[in-house]
Design an enzyme around this catalytic site. Structure first.
Site, PDB file in Angstrom:
ATOM      1  N   ASP A 400       0.807  -1.342   0.223  1.00 31.87           N
ATOM      2  CA  ASP A 400      -0.002  -0.062  -0.091  1.00 31.87           C
ATOM      3  C   ASP A 400       0.774   1.288   0.068  1.00 31.87           C
ATOM      4  O   ASP A 400       1.436   1.384   0.921  1.00 31.87           O
ATOM      5  CB  ASP A 400      -0.735  -0.060   1.445  1.00 31.87           C
ATOM      6  CG  ASP A 400      -1.950   1.176   1.339  1.00 31.87           C
ATOM      7  OD1 ASP A 400      -1.617   1.997   0.768  1.00 31.87           O
ATOM      8  OD2 ASP A 400      -2.837   0.939   2.067  1.00 31.87           O
ATOM      9  N   HIS A 401       0.991   2.064  -1.194  1.00 35.28           N
ATOM     10  CA  HIS A 401       1.692   3.156  -1.266  1.00 35.28           C
ATOM     11  C   HIS A 401       1.386   4.244  -0.329  1.00 35.28           C
ATOM     12  O   HIS A 401       2.316   5.160  -0.012  1.00 35.28           O
ATOM     13  CB  HIS A 401       1.768   3.683  -2.675  1.00 35.28           C
ATOM     14  CG  HIS A 401       2.863   4.202  -3.223  1.00 35.28           C
ATOM     15  ND1 HIS A 401       3.861   5.076  -2.393  1.00 35.28           N
ATOM     16  CD2 HIS A 401       3.792   4.115  -4.440  1.00 35.28           C
ATOM     17  CE1 HIS A 401       5.008   5.635  -3.200  1.00 35.28           C
ATOM     18  NE2 HIS A 401       4.758   5.056  -4.304  1.00 35.28           N
ATOM     19  N   ARG A 402       0.164   4.141   0.445  1.00 35.31           N
ATOM     20  CA  ARG A 402       0.103   5.244   1.308  1.00 35.31           C
ATOM     21  C   ARG A 402       1.007   5.321   2.856  1.00 35.31           C
ATOM     22  O   ARG A 402       1.164   6.079   3.324  1.00 35.31           O
ATOM     23  CB  ARG A 402      -1.356   5.139   1.810  1.00 35.31           C
ATOM     24  CG  ARG A 402      -2.483   5.528   0.632  1.00 35.31           C
ATOM     25  CD  ARG A 402      -3.706   5.535   1.112  1.00 35.31           C
ATOM     26  NE  ARG A 402      -4.087   3.911   1.265  1.00 35.31           N
ATOM     27  CZ  ARG A 402      -5.430   3.269   1.991  1.00 35.31           C
ATOM     28  NH1 ARG A 402      -6.341   4.079   2.059  1.00 35.31           N
ATOM     29  NH2 ARG A 402      -5.329   1.972   1.994  1.00 35.31           N
TER      30      ARG A 402
END
Ligand code: COA
Length: 428
Positions: A400-402
């Site tokens: 998850d790039h967040r």
């Protein structure tokens, strides 16, 4: 033939003395198979008990606030003549498995049924809603955290979701981004095609597990901005060691070492080195876990399920191998309990026994990463002077790039590959 069956609380694992917080049916009401009958809520989870068969509720045996445990009688159901009740199943978000009904004591007047159970152990955001309301909201593309609840303690009810959608359709909600389906994305409707016009077809309804998986996978695909990263792990020495140990122990009753067990061990070491991978997003807060529960995808005849090995950091390779094998067997037999599929920190999806050279696994929210593995193969590797044959395991990480940026993901992958190349690294 139509019959009256007793619907009782099935095996609900650790949950005991759980209050009834919602009753979705009344005496005389017709229900379809799988319709939610009552909702129970412990301090850890909200559980829907759905109808095990279609029929008419002949008598309710509980009222709001009653405290129930496994085996408590919920209601009597007059089943429809043409339908037989389905075998009980246990469902846990995000994926689940079919579950044969526990043996029931014969009843003089009625057949006893332990029905299917939906459990929500990880409420989305701070929303207070039962699994059936969440499912209802999800089916309508509604972000349940945005729905104001009118039930006790602000609980979100079915009618709250309906009211919210009505408001959105009237222009109130979609603009605010509350409806996360086609309205928010301005998507074209799903294509309706009469396939039979083009050639012979047959139809097959999705299994219960496939439906639950589909809803969760679709949400995760849409809501998690994941990026996938590839790495090759040189497992030449590891595989030689694994085969040697298995050969030494052949016939001794010692569990067979699997690559999956080493993968779990290496992933735990990587989680310790990179704690952000052992986290979940809760709104604007990152929840960093101090425990190491590792899930692995298991292919079963009824669909994909994800059993969890708890406290994998405290277990040795033999123990991990034996537990993974036992859980995979249980999964294939449809005997996994909800608790055995909940609480994972990260998931491993191993397609190594089948093949492939890489894939982009979907993050199993609320986890933030998933590690994929494909079939190892001998590849020529340049050692600085010449090409040497090495056994290479393709790793595919989605994150998850967040929470995890490309640098962290690549470092995690690299660490994983190095650990698999030389397992002494997990001791460091
Ligand atoms: N490379 C090469 N061979 C591999 C391998 C890999 N990465 N991983 C496993 N194998 C081999 C094993 O050594 C074994 O061979 P052996 O019997 O000669 O020792 C064989 O493949 C079968 O292994 P498998 O039955 O897959 O056991 P496992 O411990 O590796 O995996 C599960 C167990 C539960 C993960 C597996 O059965 C499964 O269900 N995989 C599918 C997961 C899935 O569906 N993922 C997709 C999610 S979208």
């Amino acid at each position: 033939m139509s019959q009256i069956i007793e619907v009782r609380v099935p095996d609900i694992g650790d949950f005991k003395d759980v209050p009834v917080i919602e009753i979705a049916v009344a005496a005389g009401q017709r229900v379809a198979c799988d319709d939610a009958l009552v909702t129970l809520e412990s301090d850890k989870a909200t559980l829907d008990v759905p109808a095990p068969a279609a029929g008419v509720v002949s008598e309710l045996k509980v009222k709001l606030g009653d405290r129930l445990a496994e085996g408590s009688l919920i209601l009597l159901l007059q089943t429809e003549a043409s339908k037989t009740e389905k075998p009980a199943a246990v469902a846990v978000a995000p994926v689940s498995t079919a579950q044969p009904a526990p043996a029931a004591a014969p009843q003089p007047m009625a057949t006893t049924v332990a029905p299917a159970l939906a459990v929500e152990t990880a409420p989305a955001g701070k929303a207070h809603a039962s699994p059936s309301v969440r499912r209802f909201a999800r089916d309508l593309g509604v972000d349940v955290t945005r729905v104001p609840g009118s039930g006790p303690k602000g609980r979100i009810l079915h009618q709250d979701v309906q009211a919210y959608v009505k408001g959105a359709m009237a222009g109130g909600g979609a603009a605010g981004g509350g409806v996360s389906g086609g309205a928010a994305f301005d998507l074209l409707p799903w294509p309706k095609v009469d396939f039979a016009k083009y050639g012979p077809v047959e139809t097959r309804p999705l299994s219960r597990i496939q439906k639950i998986s589909a809803a969760n996978l679709a949400r995760n695909w849409v809501m998690v901005p994941a990026v996938s990263y590839r790495e090759d792990a040189d497992i030449t020495e590891l595989e030689a060691f694994r085969l040697k140990v298995n050969e030494e122990n052949a016939g001794s009753g010692v569990p067979k070492l699997t690559l999956l067990a080493f993968l779990i061990k290496a992933v735990v070491a990587a989680l310790k080195r990179f704690p952000d991978f052992n986290s979940s997003l809760d709104g604007d807060t990152l929840v960093l876990k101090q425990y190491f529960h590792v899930a692995f995808a298991a292919d079963t005849p009824a669909g994909l399920v994800v059993p969890v090995i708890r406290d994998a950091d405290c277990k040795g390779i033999f123990e991990l191998a034996a537990e993974a094998a036992a859980l995979a067997k249980k999964a294939r037999e449809g005997r996994l309990m909800p608790g055995e599929m909940a609480g994972a920190c990260i998931t491993i999806s191993s397609l190594g026994g089948i093949g492939g050279t890489g894939f982009a696994p979907i993050v199993n929210a609320p986890e933030v990463a998933i590690v994929g593995a494909n079939k190892s193969a001998i590849k020529p590797v340049w050692d600085g002077a010449t090409f040497v044959p090495r056994l290479i395991l393709p790793l595919s990480l989605s994150a998850d790039h967040r929470v995890i940026d490309g640098v962290a993901a690549t470092r995690f992958n690299l660490f994983l590959a190095q650990a698999l190349a030389d397992m002494r690294r997990v001791l460091l």
